[in-house]
Write an enzyme that holds these catalytic residues in place. Structure first.
Site, short mmCIF file in Angstrom:
data_model
loop_
_atom_site.label_atom_id
_atom_site.label_comp_id
_atom_site.label_asym_id
_atom_site.label_seq_id
_atom_site.Cartn_x
_atom_site.Cartn_y
_atom_site.Cartn_z
N ILE A 14 56.70 87.29 32.82
CA ILE A 14 55.38 87.87 32.54
C ILE A 14 54.40 87.41 33.63
CG2 ILE A 14 53.60 88.29 30.81
CD1 ILE A 14 55.56 87.26 28.68
N PRO A 15 54.52 87.95 34.84
CA PRO A 15 53.58 87.60 35.90
C PRO A 15 52.16 88.01 35.49
CG PRO A 15 55.44 88.83 36.77
CD PRO A 15 55.53 88.90 35.29
N HIS A 16 51.20 87.11 35.71
CA HIS A 16 49.83 87.40 35.28
C HIS A 16 48.85 86.63 36.15
CE1 HIS A 16 51.17 83.82 33.09
NE2 HIS A 16 49.91 83.41 33.17
N GLY A 17 47.60 87.07 36.11
CA GLY A 17 46.56 86.38 36.84
C GLY A 17 45.21 87.05 36.62
#
Length: 153
Positions: free
Chosen positions: A65-68
């Site tokens: 779950i790549p996030h930023g």
């Protein structure tokens, strides 16, 4: 907030073409930007890549779950990708990731994106849901599975 208020079929990649972590991030942000938008794919990629340098968002069980947070966007951006062959994503369990949700939030947001991250994580902890996503035959089927599960939580 429902995940499917943000995710559309156009934001779903049913068979990622990439074979490495950076390429996954690039491919998943490519469906989030509009040609005339002030935020470029490169800016979105840089935010995700920087977050990955802090620690992998590969949580195990074939999930990442790549996030930023992104300066200059005014709403949450979500995309989903599936890799049938699996991609090394430095996951906690050391296994390749197959299912990817990208979540990008406005820089000044707090609670909403954390709630959505928690919801996505909860959905993907369920083996039956992960299996359904892997077996779905189209982006429409993937979207319907997500919509159904999203409504249940």
């Amino acid at each position: 907030m429902n995940l499917t208020d943000l995710l559309t079929e156009e934001h779903i990649i049913t068979d990622l073409a990439c074979r490495d972590k950076d390429s996954v991030l690039r491919e998943l942000v490519s469906v989030l930007t509009d040609p005339g938008a002030s935020i470029t794919e490169e800016v979105l990629f840089d935010v995700l890549a920087e977050r990955e340098r802090l620690g992998s968002t590969g949580i195990g069980n074939g999930v990442a779950i790549p996030h930023g947070k992104v300066k200059g966007i005014d709403r949450l951006l979500v995309s989903f990708g599936r890799s049938l062959h699996g991609i090394d994503f430095d996951s906690l369990d050391g296994k390749p990731a197959n299912l990817f949700f990208v979540l990008l939030a406005p820089e000044n947001s707090t609670g909403v994106h954390l709630k959505l991250l928690a919801k996505i994580s909860k959905m993907l902890k369920e083996k039956e849901f992960r299996t359904g996503l892997m077996q779905a035959s189209s982006g429409e089927d993937i979207f319907e599975l997500i919509k159904k599960r999203d409504g249940e939580l």
